[in-house]
Design an enzyme around this catalytic site. Structure first.
Site, PDB file in Angstrom:
ATOM      1  N   GLU A 273       0.827  -1.206   0.000  1.00  0.00           N
ATOM      2  CA  GLU A 273       0.000   0.000   0.000  1.00  0.00           C
ATOM      3  C   GLU A 273       0.867   1.264   0.000  1.00  0.00           C
ATOM      4  O   GLU A 273       0.801   2.080   0.911  1.00  0.00           O
ATOM      5  CB  GLU A 273      -0.919  -0.008   1.221  1.00  0.00           C
ATOM      6  CG  GLU A 273      -1.887  -1.180   1.238  1.00  0.00           C
ATOM      7  CD  GLU A 273      -2.653  -1.312   2.538  1.00  0.00           C
ATOM      8  OE1 GLU A 273      -3.605  -2.094   2.577  1.00  0.00           O
ATOM      9  OE2 GLU A 273      -2.299  -0.629   3.533  1.00  0.00           O
ATOM     10  N   CYS A 343      -0.652  34.054  10.215  1.00  0.00           N
ATOM     11  CA  CYS A 343      -0.293  34.636  11.516  1.00  0.00           C
ATOM     12  C   CYS A 343       0.050  33.553  12.537  1.00  0.00           C
ATOM     13  O   CYS A 343      -0.676  33.329  13.510  1.00  0.00           O
ATOM     14  CB  CYS A 343      -1.438  35.520  12.029  1.00  0.00           C
ATOM     15  SG  CYS A 343      -1.540  37.084  11.161  1.00  0.00           S
TER      16      CYS A 343
END
Length: 416
Positions: A273, A343
């Site tokens: 996977e 910010c």
């Protein structure tokens, strides 16, 4: 083969100039190489060509429909962890019979929908999930395939946030609990136990933890065979790392060949996977410098991409190479922190990088094709970036940039 490389001092994606891409689609922008995605997937598939196997791409790494469609056309299976990812695979043309549904918290609604779609199997993570799966399958008069995901208690030697195979992690079933659970499964008429699954973490740069996990899995398979269980598949998960900085992971071929040596006598179908190993080095994040800010302590290159576009540096303190799109000898090299407009002090994409740049220059953040756009957000009410696919000398928009209006299109004001 280099899919992103310099030509006449300018960085290209395959045969397309990144400068041209920025002019056409703006920045920030994710740019993917189709050739890289296909080459990486085929490397896994070819290395197991003479053994029964299935390569199931881990959708969480990058779930853009165009990428899923490319992989589906190669014959890929898909490892999913939500019904949303399953829906994406179906929309992209993926075969439901090649979908595996993993994850510790599958809801009843998700399970019912996956049963309705007719996926290949469920990777089961707990005893209580086994009971829920049987109840829901019975309600639909269906027999469903399951594999038991074990927790082998293996230290993957990776970042703790992406380690998944130790006892303190939420994932998988303790090996000691597997045989009693299998006895319980025998009493359930709507569950068909077809395999054992194991996934120990992500960005692993040595094969040793994989081999240790395989040893424990094979021992368990032998015990189950003695108990009369006939398994069909062995799901070894993903987790192979790539080179972001100075790591030295095995190549895809070295990794698979190492697994094969340990599995030489195993007759079961092997499932892998991979996610990061297929798409990470197939993508870059293209961004433009808005300002150069110089202080007594630091030089900052303030760019138009931010932590909402690429979360890995803020979340994992991850290091990714940052390259100028045009090599420039006109300006002296300086040490910069590459930061965004969000910010947060954590809003950095790279620290202490030596660059010769000026305002307006383009930068390319490499190995951003996995856990880049997939983890992006609208924090600070920032629209998410555009995504484009390069195929030789052709470039295609595969996700348009979000608009400001779309940021709050689903919100409703209280008027009373």
């Amino acid at each position: 083969m280099q899919f992103f490389d310099y030509e006449n001092n300018e960085l290209y994606a395959e045969q397309i100039s990144l400068t041209e891409i920025a002019q056409q689609f703006g920045t920030p922008c994710y740019v993917y190489s189709r050739a890289a995605i296909e080459a990486n997937w085929r490397a896994f598939d070819n290395a197991l060509a003479d053994k029964p196997h299935r390569i199931c791409y881990a959708v969480k790494a990058n779930s853009n429909l165009a990428i899923l469609n490319i992989l589906a056309r190669l014959g890929s299976g898909f490892d999913t962890v939500s019904i949303g990812e399953i829906a994406r695979v179906i929309a992209a043309g993926g075969d439901p019979k090649k979908i595996i549904f993993s994850g510790v918290g599958k809801t009843s609604a998700e399970i019912l929908r996956a049963i309705e779609i007719g996926i290949h199997s469920f990777n089961v993570e707990s005893g209580v999930e086994i009971t829920r799966l049987n109840t829901l399958a019975a309600s639909q008069h269906k027999i469903i395939n399951i594999s038991l995901r074990i927790n082998p208690d293996i230290d993957a030697n990776t970042h703790p946030y992406i380690s998944t195979g130790m006892k303190e992690n939420k994932f998988g079933i303790d090996i000691a609990d597997v045989l009693p659970l299998c006895a319980k499964i025998k009493t359930f008429s709507n569950l068909n136990l077809i395999g054992i699954a194991c996934h120990i973490g992500s960005q692993l740069t040595t094969i040793t933890p994989f081999l240790s996990a395989i040893d424990r899995v094979l021992d368990l398979v032998a015990q189950l065979k003695q108990q009369g269980f006939t398994l069909q598949q062995l799901d070894l998960g993903g987790g192979l790392g790539i080179r972001y900085h100075n790591e030295e992971p095995p190549t895809i071929n070295e990794y698979v060949m190492g697994l094969r040596e340990h599995l030489a006598d195993c007759p079961l179908e092997i499932i892998l996977e991979p996610g990061r190993a297929i798409t990470a080095n197939a993508g870059i994040l293209l961004t433009r410098i808005e300002y150069l800010k110089h202080t007594q302590h630091k030089n900052f290159a303030i760019v138009d991409a931010a932590m909402n576009d690429l979360m890995r540096p803020a979340l994992y303190n991850a290091w990714q190479q940052i390259l100028p799109v045009e090599l420039n000898n006109k300006h002296p090299e300086k040490i910069y922190d590459i930061v965004g407009p969000v910010c947060e002090t954590a809003d950095f994409l790279g620290r202490d990088r030596k660059l010769a740049v000026e305002s307006g220059d383009l930068l390319a953040i490499t190995c951003a094709g996995a856990y880049g756009f997939a983890m992006s957000s609208n924090y600070n009410s920032r629209p998410r970036a555009a995504e484009v696919m390069v195929d030789k000398n052709k470039v295609t928009l595969i996700r348009r940039r979000e608009t400001i209006d779309e940021l709050y299109a689903g919100e409703i004001m209280v008027t009373e």
